[in-house]
Design an enzyme around this catalytic site. Structure first.
Site, PDB file in Angstrom:
ATOM      1  N   LYS A  66     -32.519  16.638   9.696  1.00 57.55           N
ATOM      2  CA  LYS A  66     -32.513  15.197   9.974  1.00 57.55           C
ATOM      3  C   LYS A  66     -31.196  14.777  10.632  1.00 57.55           C
ATOM      4  CE  LYS A  66     -35.726  14.543   6.162  1.00 57.55           C
ATOM      5  NZ  LYS A  66     -35.994  14.077   4.794  1.00 57.55           N
TER       6      LYS A  66
ATOM      7  N   GLN B 160     -32.865  12.241  -0.342  1.00 54.66           N
ATOM      8  CA  GLN B 160     -33.750  13.404  -0.226  1.00 54.66           C
ATOM      9  C   GLN B 160     -34.399  13.713  -1.574  1.00 54.66           C
ATOM     10  OE1 GLN B 160     -34.611  14.926   2.634  1.00 54.66           O
ATOM     11  NE2 GLN B 160     -35.989  16.278   1.532  1.00 54.66           N
TER      12      GLN B 160
ATOM     13  N   ASP C 237     -37.628   5.629   4.887  1.00 54.46           N
ATOM     14  CA  ASP C 237     -38.691   6.521   4.401  1.00 54.46           C
ATOM     15  C   ASP C 237     -39.968   5.736   4.084  1.00 54.46           C
ATOM     16  OD1 ASP C 237     -38.221   9.303   4.286  1.00 54.46           O
ATOM     17  OD2 ASP C 237     -36.821   9.071   2.615  1.00 54.46           O
TER      18      ASP C 237
HETATM   19  N1  GUN Z   1     -38.993  15.183   0.318  1.00 52.93           N
HETATM   20  C1  GUN Z   1     -40.140  15.630   0.864  1.00 52.93           C
HETATM   21  N2  GUN Z   1     -40.527  14.819   1.860  1.00 52.93           N
HETATM   22  C2  GUN Z   1     -39.610  13.851   1.941  1.00 52.93           C
HETATM   23  C3  GUN Z   1     -39.453  12.724   2.797  1.00 52.93           C
HETATM   24  O1  GUN Z   1     -40.267  12.417   3.675  1.00 52.93           O
HETATM   25  N3  GUN Z   1     -38.359  11.965   2.565  1.00 52.93           N
HETATM   26  C4  GUN Z   1     -37.461  12.249   1.609  1.00 52.93           C
HETATM   27  N4  GUN Z   1     -36.421  11.436   1.459  1.00 52.93           N
HETATM   28  N5  GUN Z   1     -37.569  13.282   0.810  1.00 52.93           N
HETATM   29  C5  GUN Z   1     -38.642  14.071   0.988  1.00 52.93           C
END
Ligand code: GUN
Length: 280
Positions: free
Chosen positions: A49, A93, A116
């Site tokens: 990311k 995350q 998100d």
């Molecule tokens: N863990 C698995 N998928 C995601 C996501 O789309 N965003 C975040 N923040 N954590 C995750």
């Protein structure tokens, strides 16, 4: 033989669009990324990311916290980032270490920085058709369907999995495009009975080999959201790709399918947030 939906190529287009979209902004979009503990998979996702941010000309601010971080400490950091004018989006995350209450932590993120789309305010807006942000993985799947001109309206969409991150919002977005939606999950007695009816099948379960060719209708569109490791440690999805590819009309590979799209849609959400914060 199915056409392969190239998530990597499409994600590159989306990111180029994001980079161009930020050109006129006075300040570069900024993403705060919070990683608690040292789960190796999470570390890989987070650095991906951050790389995407750099590619788009966006800023990223990494906050790496030890696994024994208290809820109070994490909430204090989120509170500070909520008030930080250089931060347009905040990403925590997942998964979090077990001692931290995920719901409480996600609810502490200011809805206008919730890139998100996990905050109940943004989920509510999405469900009622007044979206600000869209959850990245389901939005990435919808972008794939749009780019490959795969119609949704009136078609039977079967979603495997009912998580808050993928299954539930995926069903919501397909419904918003007038799909007829069925959600299957671990208590569904005969999965194949439903999957065989699917014009569009989305699997987000996390079990290698779950979707076999006999479960797929001839000509179906098959979207594989899962990121599993098989016995040899290789990345794979839920779908038996080699066999299902022969029956489907379109199929997404793992890797190179939904994964890159998820990250690209995060960049799109970050740009949306930055524009909003700069009054555009
Ligand atoms: N863990 C698995 N998928 C995601 C996501 O789309 N965003 C975040 N923040 N954590 C995750």
């Amino acid at each position: 033989m199915a056409k392969i939906i190239d998530g990597k190529a499409l994600a590159a287009q989306v990111k180029a669009r994001c980079a161009a979209g930020a050109q006129g902004l006075a300040r570069r979009p900024g993403l705060a990324v919070i990683l608690v503990g040292d789960d190796p998979a999470s570390r890989v996702y987070v650095s991906g990311k951050e790389r995407d941010c750099a590619e788009c000309g966006f800023l990223s601010f990494e906050h790496k916290l030890p696994a024994d971080t208290t809820e109070r400490e994490l909430l204090t950091l989120i509170d500070r980032l909520n008030g930080d004018g250089a931060v347009d989006g905040i990403l925590v995350q997942l998964p979090l270490p077990a001692h931290l209450n995920e719901e409480k932590v996600l609810n502490a993120i200011s809805p206008d920085k919730d890139v998100d789309c996990f905050h109940p305010v943004n989920v509510g807006k999405m469900v009622t058709g007044q979206p600000v942000f869209l959850p990245c993985t389901p939005a990435g799947v919808m972008e794939m369907l749009r780019a490959y001109e795969i119609p949704v309206a009136g078609r039977h969409c079967v979603v495997l999995g009912r998580s808050n991150i993928v299954g539930k919002p995926m069903a919501t977005l397909l419904l918003a495009q007038s799909g007829t939606v069925t959600i299957c999950h671990s208590k569904t007695p005969d999965l194949a009975e439903f999957t065989r009816q699917a014009d569009i099948l989305v699997s987000a379960v996390g079990r290698t080999g779950l979707v076999t060719a006999d479960m797929v209708k001839e000509g179906a569109v098959v979207i594989d959201v899962a990121m599993n490791r098989n016995a040899e440690g290789k990345l794979c999805g839920d779908v038996d790709f080699a066999a299902v590819e022969k029956k489907a009309s379109y199929i997404t590979p793992v890797p190179g399918g939904v994964g890159p799209m998820t990250r690209a849609m995060l960049m799109e959400n970050l740009l949306t947030a930055a524009k909003h914060h700069q009054g555009q």
